[in-house]
Design a protein around this motif. Structure first.
Motif, PDB file in Angstrom:
ATOM      1  N   CYS A 108       0.825  -1.211   0.000  1.00 32.26           N
ATOM      2  CA  CYS A 108       0.000   0.000   0.000  1.00 32.26           C
ATOM      3  C   CYS A 108       0.858   1.258   0.000  1.00 32.26           C
ATOM      4  O   CYS A 108       0.508   2.267  -0.628  1.00 32.26           O
ATOM      5  CB  CYS A 108      -0.936   0.008   1.209  1.00 32.26           C
ATOM      6  N   SER A 109       1.976   1.229   0.717  1.00 27.72           N
ATOM      7  CA  SER A 109       2.846   2.396   0.752  1.00 27.72           C
ATOM      8  C   SER A 109       3.472   2.657  -0.608  1.00 27.72           C
ATOM      9  O   SER A 109       3.752   3.808  -0.966  1.00 27.72           O
ATOM     10  CB  SER A 109       3.938   2.222   1.812  1.00 27.72           C
ATOM     11  N   PHE A 110       3.678   1.605  -1.389  1.00 26.24           N
ATOM     12  CA  PHE A 110       4.199   1.752  -2.752  1.00 26.24           C
ATOM     13  C   PHE A 110       3.175   2.436  -3.643  1.00 26.24           C
ATOM     14  O   PHE A 110       3.507   3.324  -4.443  1.00 26.24           O
ATOM     15  CB  PHE A 110       4.568   0.377  -3.315  1.00 26.24           C
ATOM     16  N   ASP A 111       1.896   2.059  -3.497  1.00 24.58           N
ATOM     17  CA  ASP A 111       0.824   2.703  -4.260  1.00 24.58           C
ATOM     18  C   ASP A 111       0.692   4.177  -3.874  1.00 24.58           C
ATOM     19  O   ASP A 111       0.447   5.039  -4.723  1.00 24.58           O
ATOM     20  CB  ASP A 111      -0.503   1.976  -4.026  1.00 24.58           C
ATOM     21  N   SER A 112       0.862   4.475  -2.585  1.00 28.26           N
ATOM     22  CA  SER A 112       0.809   5.867  -2.124  1.00 28.26           C
ATOM     23  C   SER A 112       1.970   6.670  -2.697  1.00 28.26           C
ATOM     24  O   SER A 112       1.817   7.850  -3.027  1.00 28.26           O
ATOM     25  CB  SER A 112       0.845   5.928  -0.596  1.00 28.26           C
ATOM     26  N   ALA A 113       3.132   6.040  -2.826  1.00 27.91           N
ATOM     27  CA  ALA A 113       4.295   6.718  -3.408  1.00 27.91           C
ATOM     28  C   ALA A 113       4.010   7.131  -4.847  1.00 27.91           C
ATOM     29  O   ALA A 113       4.403   8.215  -5.291  1.00 27.91           O
ATOM     30  CB  ALA A 113       5.521   5.807  -3.348  1.00 27.91           C
ATOM     31  N   ARG A 114       3.303   6.286  -5.563  1.00 26.81           N
ATOM     32  CA  ARG A 114       2.931   6.623  -6.946  1.00 26.81           C
ATOM     33  C   ARG A 114       2.061   7.885  -6.974  1.00 26.81           C
ATOM     34  O   ARG A 114       2.269   8.789  -7.789  1.00 26.81           O
ATOM     35  CB  ARG A 114       2.187   5.452  -7.590  1.00 26.81           C
ATOM     36  N   ALA A 115       1.079   7.952  -6.054  1.00 25.50           N
ATOM     37  CA  ALA A 115       0.202   9.129  -5.975  1.00 25.50           C
ATOM     38  C   ALA A 115       0.989  10.384  -5.593  1.00 25.50           C
ATOM     39  O   ALA A 115       0.725  11.481  -6.106  1.00 25.50           O
ATOM     40  CB  ALA A 115      -0.917   8.867  -4.972  1.00 25.50           C
ATOM     41  N   LEU A 116       1.956  10.244  -4.707  1.00 30.07           N
ATOM     42  CA  LEU A 116       2.764  11.391  -4.293  1.00 30.07           C
ATOM     43  C   LEU A 116       3.647  11.885  -5.431  1.00 30.07           C
ATOM     44  O   LEU A 116       3.839  13.091  -5.607  1.00 30.07           O
ATOM     45  CB  LEU A 116       3.620  11.008  -3.082  1.00 30.07           C
ATOM     46  N   LEU A 117       4.183  10.978  -6.216  1.00 27.88           N
ATOM     47  CA  LEU A 117       4.980  11.384  -7.380  1.00 27.88           C
ATOM     48  C   LEU A 117       4.124  12.166  -8.376  1.00 27.88           C
ATOM     49  O   LEU A 117       4.588  13.150  -8.967  1.00 27.88           O
ATOM     50  CB  LEU A 117       5.590  10.156  -8.059  1.00 27.88           C
ATOM     51  N   GLU A 118       2.883  11.738  -8.542  1.00 25.97           N
ATOM     52  CA  GLU A 118       1.963  12.466  -9.427  1.00 25.97           C
ATOM     53  C   GLU A 118       1.682  13.863  -8.883  1.00 25.97           C
ATOM     54  O   GLU A 118       1.600  14.841  -9.644  1.00 25.97           O
ATOM     55  CB  GLU A 118       0.663  11.675  -9.587  1.00 25.97           C
ATOM     56  N   LEU A 119       1.538  13.974  -7.565  1.00 30.05           N
ATOM     57  CA  LEU A 119       1.306  15.277  -6.930  1.00 30.05           C
ATOM     58  C   LEU A 119       2.499  16.207  -7.150  1.00 30.05           C
ATOM     59  O   LEU A 119       2.325  17.377  -7.503  1.00 30.05           O
ATOM     60  CB  LEU A 119       1.057  15.090  -5.434  1.00 30.05           C
ATOM     61  N   VAL A 120       3.702  15.706  -6.956  1.00 26.01           N
ATOM     62  CA  VAL A 120       4.900  16.524  -7.156  1.00 26.01           C
ATOM     63  C   VAL A 120       5.009  16.943  -8.617  1.00 26.01           C
ATOM     64  O   VAL A 120       5.340  18.099  -8.922  1.00 26.01           O
ATOM     65  CB  VAL A 120       6.159  15.755  -6.714  1.00 26.01           C
ATOM     66  N   ALA A 121       4.712  16.026  -9.537  1.00 27.67           N
ATOM     67  CA  ALA A 121       4.798  16.349 -10.960  1.00 27.67           C
ATOM     68  C   ALA A 121       3.833  17.465 -11.341  1.00 27.67           C
ATOM     69  O   ALA A 121       4.144  18.305 -12.189  1.00 27.67           O
ATOM     70  CB  ALA A 121       4.520  15.097 -11.791  1.00 27.67           C
ATOM     71  N   ARG A 122       2.643  17.489 -10.703  1.00 27.75           N
ATOM     72  CA  ARG A 122       1.664  18.538 -10.993  1.00 27.75           C
ATOM     73  C   ARG A 122       2.063  19.868 -10.366  1.00 27.75           C
ATOM     74  O   ARG A 122       1.942  20.920 -10.986  1.00 27.75           O
ATOM     75  CB  ARG A 122       0.282  18.138 -10.450  1.00 27.75           C
TER      76      ARG A 122
END
Length: 224
Positions: A108-122
């Motif tokens: 689950c923490s890996f999936d959250s990392a994906r969402a955080l990377l998307e947030l930083v990219a935006r």
């Protein structure tokens, strides 16, 4: 013998002490605080209270330059909490570089990392990011393979580099993460400064009347 004209190389390193703001992001219990304290204090925290939000300051040397790092250890990421999500976006906009942490023992923490990377990219496109797979020493509990982490770092829209760390095994690994982020920020700043100078030269050069007329006609709408 002809004189050889020396060409002055343009350095991507700043000429004086610089300050870099780094935010450490990730889900709760992935080891964000353990990594941060290991980096700042050189000791491992095996037990600690859930982090609300702490900021640490440490001076380091990178390429023989003095750098002051302000490291923000954030609270656990929760994509379902709207108020916390807004606060997280504000944190991302306020910082220069990012450490996105997940645990190799927690899918689950890996999936959250994906969402955080998307947030930083935006919110901060082109900002340097380190994707950190923590708890690499717990091989018997590993559920996220190293290849998955490397693939995520490669496919994200961020300027991202992949690292594996273990806060329990010392500070050398997290030191390398911070060193990389500082150098990446310097390189980005140098590229931006060079692009700005090029634009300034183009805007400042003399333009003939016919050339100016063509430029105006290209951009100004024509009216009947």
């Amino acid at each position: 013998m002809k004189d050889v004209k020396k060409v002055k190389r343009r350095s991507s390193f700043p000429s004086k002490e610089s300050t870099v703001r780094v935010a450490v992001l990730g889900e709760a219990s992935v080891g964000k605080s353990a990594l941060t304290v290991q980096f700042v204090c050189g000791r491992f925290l095996s037990e600690y209270d859930p982090t609300l939000e702490d900021t640490y300051t440490k001076e380091i040397n990178v390429a023989e330059k003095r750098v002051k790092l302000h490291v923000l250890d954030t609270a656990g990421f929760d994509e379902e909490d709207a108020a916390r999500s807004l606060h997280r976006e504000a944190q991302v906009r306020a910082n220069d570089a990012f450490v996105v942490v997940y645990s190799e023992t927690d899918r689950c923490s890996f999936d959250s990392a994906r969402a955080l990377l998307e947030l930083v990219a935006r919110s901060r496109p082109n900002a340097p990011v380190a994707l950190v797979a923590n708890k690499s020493d717990l091989a018997q509990f590993r559920v996220v393979a190293e290849t998955e982490g490397r693939a995520l770092a490669a496919e994200t829209a961020c300027t991202c580099h992949f690292f594996r760390t273990s806060a329990a095994q010392g500070h050398d690994q997290i030191d390398s993460v911070m060193d990389h982020l500082v150098r990446a920020k310097w390189a980005r700043d140098a590229e931006k400064a060079l692009a700005h100078k090029k634009r300034a030269r183009i805007m400042g050069r003399s333009v003939s009347i016919p050339e100016l007329r063509k430029t105006i006609l290209r951009w100004v709408p024509k009216f009947a």
